[in-house]
Design an enzyme around this catalytic site. Structure first.
Site, PDB file in Angstrom:
ATOM      1  N   LYS A   1      29.809   8.471  64.500  1.00  0.00           N
ATOM      2  CA  LYS A   1      30.810   7.914  63.638  1.00  0.00           C
ATOM      3  C   LYS A   1      32.297   8.509  64.235  1.00  0.00           C
ATOM      4  CE  LYS A   1      32.373   7.807  58.763  1.00  0.00           C
ATOM      5  NZ  LYS A   1      32.036   8.171  57.423  1.00  0.00           N
TER       6      LYS A   1
ATOM      7  N   SER B   1      31.903   4.479  54.261  1.00  0.00           N
ATOM      8  CA  SER B   1      32.884   4.254  55.513  1.00  0.00           C
ATOM      9  C   SER B   1      32.061   4.280  56.953  1.00  0.00           C
ATOM     10  CB  SER B   1      33.973   5.567  55.665  1.00  0.00           C
ATOM     11  OG  SER B   1      33.017   6.568  55.653  1.00  0.00           O
TER      12      SER B   1
ATOM     13  N   SER C   1      29.047   7.342  51.669  1.00  0.00           N
ATOM     14  CA  SER C   1      29.271   6.551  52.738  1.00  0.00           C
ATOM     15  C   SER C   1      27.939   6.805  53.758  1.00  0.00           C
ATOM     16  CB  SER C   1      30.418   7.150  53.383  1.00  0.00           C
ATOM     17  OG  SER C   1      31.640   6.834  52.596  1.00  0.00           O
TER      18      SER C   1
END
Length: 414
Positions: A64, A133, A157
């Site tokens: 990420k 996210s 998330s």
């Protein structure tokens, strides 16, 4: 799109029918095929180093893009950090490399891991959000482009995008994995997590990354507390139907299941998640707000405008509520005859369109409690739905054992 199994790839490597380099090449071919339509990545390594040894040799991993990497930019989903190149890997990335894994790509993130949507598309539910996210990590695994990806969860998330994209997501116990070198949003809540094609894959990966082999255990028949949350707005009928379908399949496979409810104090604790998150995010992003406010996306900018008005006394009171709720949950679960709780992963299917990343209300309480959570896709028609397995703090093994049991029961159902 066929998802890539970490365990299957490793079995082929160990049997000599696939080399680590060939395994990584398979993922690169899948990326070339699917990435133009999925848009899960912001950077990929054009010439990755592939170790020949290590328990995760040959496994390409998505990182990420709020997690520092020395070989790829870390851009936080924001123009403020365009092309920013860290000098060092975050400890979690360094650990993956020591295990022989290949951090092949940076996956999309909403700006600073808040809720302004990304350009990523949902491979399993076209026209619907992949969530946030950690959208890129969930979508990359769902599209069969990677066998493993890292995400973070401050509200929901990891669990929510995993449920929306039809993959397994694991939010481990708080601080099981290090968040050093990860852009902070809330130091009390931020938690590193994993996405994989199966609970077995996720358990194997987490055990190796955490250096705790006891996490990866065979599936056994669990004692389950069925929780229909009443501390917030109710779930949509389709989510509750998926939960009931999971219950019926688990019972048919031999699981003992009984209804479980939470005391009223958890309604108050749920409400205080926002106070803690918002107060801390205003400090964590103080430099970005004060020097680049106009470059922040609209939802985050408005959030920080409001968050800066929260007083320390309110924050301290919220922390006390959270502390008492954690202790209470520990005692409740310790004194019960249950192994895990089973509840919904998200309010329903992924919302249509791309204006929203969805709703994390069925994840926020558990993030604040710091307990391990695993979402497992439930079989059925239409866009994906998942159920969430929750265990006591530090009992990540039990959560994953129950998730493996459910996964097998879903596969073996008549």
């Amino acid at each position: 799109m066929t998802m890539l199994s970490l365990l299957s790839m490793r079995a082929r490597i160990e049997a000599g029918s696939l080399t680590p380099a060939e395994a990584v090449a398979l993922t690169r071919d899948a990326i070339a095929e699917h990435e133009p339509s999925i848009r899960a990545f912001v950077a990929t390594d054009p010439d990755p180093h592939v170790p020949d040894t290590g328990p995760l040799s040959g496994i390409a991993v998505g990182i990420k893009d709020i997690i520092d990497t020395a070989h790829l930019p870390t851009q936080m989903g924001s123009s403020i950090y365009r092309d920013w190149q860290p000098r060092a890997d975050a400890p979690i990335v360094a650990r993956l490399k020591r295990l022989g894994a290949v951090p092949l790509a940076k996956t999309t993130t909403t700006a600073f891991a808040f809720i302004d949507p990304t350009e990523t598309r949902n491979p399993r539910a076209p026209g619907r959000t992949p969530g946030g996210s950690s959208a890129g990590s969930a979508a990359a695994v769902a599209a069969g482009m990677l066998p493993l990806a890292l995400g973070t969860q401050t509200g929901g998330s990891v669990i929510r995008p995993a449920a929306y994209c039809g993959v397994v997501g694991v939010k481990p116990s708080f601080r099981l994995l290090p968040t050093v070198g990860v852009k902070c949003f809330s130091w009390t809540l931020d938690t590193l997590g994993l996405f994989a094609a199966s609970a077995a894959d996720a358990a194997h990966a987490l055990a190796l990354i955490a250096g705790r082999p006891e996490i990866d255990q065979p599936a056994t028949v669990p004692r389950i507390g069925l929780l229909i949350p009443d501390y917030c707005e109710a779930a949509e009928p389709e989510a509750l139907e998926a939960l009931d379908r999971a219950r019926a399949i688990a019972e048919a496979a031999g699981a003992g299941i009984r209804a479980f409810t939470l005391p009223d104090e958890f309604r108050h604790a749920f409400d205080e998640h926002a106070t803690i998150q918002d107060f801390e995010s205003a400090q964590a992003l103080a430099w970005e707000y004060e020097t680049h406010r106009d470059s922040l996306p609209p939802l985050l900018r408005a959030h920080l405008d409001t968050s800066r008005t929260i007083e320390a006394a309110a924050y301290d009171a919220a922390r006390r509520v959270a502390h008492h709720a954690r202790r209470s949950l520990r005692d409740i679960l310790r004194n019960s005859d249950l192994d895990v709780l089973l509840t919904v992963s998200a309010p329903g299917r992924a919302p249509e369109g791309y204006a929203s990343t969805g709703d994390s209300r069925f994840n926020r309480l558990w993030t604040m409690m710091g307990v391990p959570c695993v979402t497992v896709p439930v079989p059925g028609e239409g866009p994906p739905l998942g159920v969430q397995v929750i265990a006591r703090f530090g009992d990540d093994a039990r959560a994953l054992v129950a998730a493996k049991f459910l996964e097998k029961a879903f596969t073996d159902r008549p």
